[in-house]
Design a protein around this motif. Structure first.
Motif, PDB file in Angstrom:
ATOM      1  N   GLU A 141       0.834  -1.211   0.000  1.00  0.00           N
ATOM      2  CA  GLU A 141       0.000   0.000   0.000  1.00  0.00           C
ATOM      3  C   GLU A 141       0.864   1.254   0.000  1.00  0.00           C
ATOM      4  O   GLU A 141       0.565   2.229  -0.697  1.00  0.00           O
ATOM      5  CB  GLU A 141      -0.944  -0.014   1.198  1.00  0.00           C
ATOM      6  CG  GLU A 141      -2.034  -1.066   1.082  1.00  0.00           C
ATOM      7  CD  GLU A 141      -2.803  -1.266   2.371  1.00  0.00           C
ATOM      8  OE1 GLU A 141      -4.035  -1.360   2.298  1.00  0.00           O
ATOM      9  OE2 GLU A 141      -2.165  -1.337   3.458  1.00  0.00           O
ATOM     10  N   LEU A 142       1.945   1.231   0.769  1.00  0.00           N
ATOM     11  CA  LEU A 142       2.851   2.384   0.788  1.00  0.00           C
ATOM     12  C   LEU A 142       3.529   2.562  -0.570  1.00  0.00           C
ATOM     13  O   LEU A 142       3.707   3.692  -1.043  1.00  0.00           O
ATOM     14  CB  LEU A 142       3.886   2.225   1.901  1.00  0.00           C
ATOM     15  CG  LEU A 142       3.333   2.319   3.326  1.00  0.00           C
ATOM     16  CD1 LEU A 142       4.405   1.942   4.337  1.00  0.00           C
ATOM     17  CD2 LEU A 142       2.779   3.708   3.609  1.00  0.00           C
ATOM     18  N   LYS A 143       3.883   1.454  -1.210  1.00  0.00           N
ATOM     19  CA  LYS A 143       4.474   1.532  -2.554  1.00  0.00           C
ATOM     20  C   LYS A 143       3.477   2.122  -3.542  1.00  0.00           C
ATOM     21  O   LYS A 143       3.849   2.923  -4.406  1.00  0.00           O
ATOM     22  CB  LYS A 143       4.943   0.160  -3.023  1.00  0.00           C
ATOM     23  CG  LYS A 143       6.227  -0.290  -2.376  1.00  0.00           C
ATOM     24  CD  LYS A 143       6.661  -1.646  -2.902  1.00  0.00           C
ATOM     25  CE  LYS A 143       7.921  -2.109  -2.205  1.00  0.00           C
ATOM     26  NZ  LYS A 143       8.357  -3.431  -2.678  1.00  0.00           N
ATOM     27  N   ALA A 144       2.213   1.757  -3.427  1.00  0.00           N
ATOM     28  CA  ALA A 144       1.176   2.294  -4.323  1.00  0.00           C
ATOM     29  C   ALA A 144       1.022   3.798  -4.123  1.00  0.00           C
ATOM     30  O   ALA A 144       0.895   4.552  -5.103  1.00  0.00           O
ATOM     31  CB  ALA A 144      -0.150   1.576  -4.081  1.00  0.00           C
ATOM     32  N   ILE A 145       1.059   4.242  -2.880  1.00  0.00           N
ATOM     33  CA  ILE A 145       0.989   5.684  -2.602  1.00  0.00           C
ATOM     34  C   ILE A 145       2.199   6.381  -3.217  1.00  0.00           C
ATOM     35  O   ILE A 145       2.084   7.445  -3.830  1.00  0.00           O
ATOM     36  CB  ILE A 145       0.908   5.945  -1.081  1.00  0.00           C
ATOM     37  CG1 ILE A 145      -0.453   5.492  -0.543  1.00  0.00           C
ATOM     38  CG2 ILE A 145       1.154   7.414  -0.757  1.00  0.00           C
ATOM     39  CD1 ILE A 145      -0.562   5.493   0.967  1.00  0.00           C
ATOM     40  N   THR A 146       3.370   5.780  -3.064  1.00  0.00           N
ATOM     41  CA  THR A 146       4.599   6.333  -3.630  1.00  0.00           C
ATOM     42  C   THR A 146       4.487   6.473  -5.142  1.00  0.00           C
ATOM     43  O   THR A 146       4.811   7.521  -5.713  1.00  0.00           O
ATOM     44  CB  THR A 146       5.803   5.448  -3.265  1.00  0.00           C
ATOM     45  OG1 THR A 146       5.941   5.413  -1.851  1.00  0.00           O
ATOM     46  CG2 THR A 146       7.090   5.957  -3.889  1.00  0.00           C
ATOM     47  N   GLU A 147       4.022   5.423  -5.803  1.00  0.00           N
ATOM     48  CA  GLU A 147       3.882   5.459  -7.260  1.00  0.00           C
ATOM     49  C   GLU A 147       2.893   6.532  -7.698  1.00  0.00           C
ATOM     50  O   GLU A 147       3.146   7.271  -8.656  1.00  0.00           O
ATOM     51  CB  GLU A 147       3.458   4.089  -7.778  1.00  0.00           C
ATOM     52  CG  GLU A 147       4.556   3.049  -7.668  1.00  0.00           C
ATOM     53  CD  GLU A 147       4.086   1.640  -7.991  1.00  0.00           C
ATOM     54  OE1 GLU A 147       2.931   1.465  -8.436  1.00  0.00           O
ATOM     55  OE2 GLU A 147       4.894   0.712  -7.798  1.00  0.00           O
ATOM     56  N   THR A 148       1.776   6.657  -6.984  1.00  0.00           N
ATOM     57  CA  THR A 148       0.779   7.669  -7.315  1.00  0.00           C
ATOM     58  C   THR A 148       1.362   9.068  -7.151  1.00  0.00           C
ATOM     59  O   THR A 148       1.152   9.947  -7.996  1.00  0.00           O
ATOM     60  CB  THR A 148      -0.475   7.500  -6.433  1.00  0.00           C
ATOM     61  OG1 THR A 148      -1.025   6.202  -6.661  1.00  0.00           O
ATOM     62  CG2 THR A 148      -1.517   8.559  -6.734  1.00  0.00           C
ATOM     63  N   SER A 149       2.119   9.280  -6.082  1.00  0.00           N
ATOM     64  CA  SER A 149       2.733  10.583  -5.852  1.00  0.00           C
ATOM     65  C   SER A 149       3.726  10.922  -6.960  1.00  0.00           C
ATOM     66  O   SER A 149       3.735  12.043  -7.480  1.00  0.00           O
ATOM     67  CB  SER A 149       3.427  10.622  -4.493  1.00  0.00           C
ATOM     68  OG  SER A 149       3.980  11.905  -4.264  1.00  0.00           O
ATOM     69  N   CYS A 150       4.545   9.956  -7.333  1.00  0.00           N
ATOM     70  CA  CYS A 150       5.536  10.194  -8.398  1.00  0.00           C
ATOM     71  C   CYS A 150       4.851  10.479  -9.739  1.00  0.00           C
ATOM     72  O   CYS A 150       5.300  11.349 -10.490  1.00  0.00           O
ATOM     73  CB  CYS A 150       6.482   9.001  -8.512  1.00  0.00           C
ATOM     74  SG  CYS A 150       7.603   8.850  -7.101  1.00  0.00           S
TER      75      CYS A 150
END
Length: 90
Positions: free
Chosen positions: A20-29
């Protein structure tokens, strides 16, 4: 460029999985890339129910646009006026 601290309420943020944290990271990038401006997400601090993010941008409006693009909540956006640490003034 200015530095901003963004406060986001996200219930149970501290219990988010690595995926989930990786998904947030990808969305932010992806949101940063969509802005097509000199904009930098520096890092974020995850607490029990909030995420505090450090961003470098030209304006608060750009920070809010990043949040809109990523569909991220925003409680506050505060411009950093000074940075101090234990070595400050030594």
């Amino acid at each position: 460029m200015k530095k901003f601290v963004v406060e986001r309420t996200l219930p149970n943020a501290g219990n988010l999985s690595e995926e989930e944290l990786k998904a947030i990271t990808e969305t932010s990038c992806e949101a940063v890339n969509t802005l097509e401006k000199s904009y930098h997400w520096i890092q974020s601090f995850v607490t029990a129910d909030k995420i505090y993010c450090i961003h470098v941008a030209e304006s608060e409006a750009e920070v809010r646009e990043h949040a809109r693009l990523g569909n991220f909540p925003v409680d506050t956006v505060a411009e950093v006026k000074a940075i101090i640490d234990p070595a400050y003034g030594s």
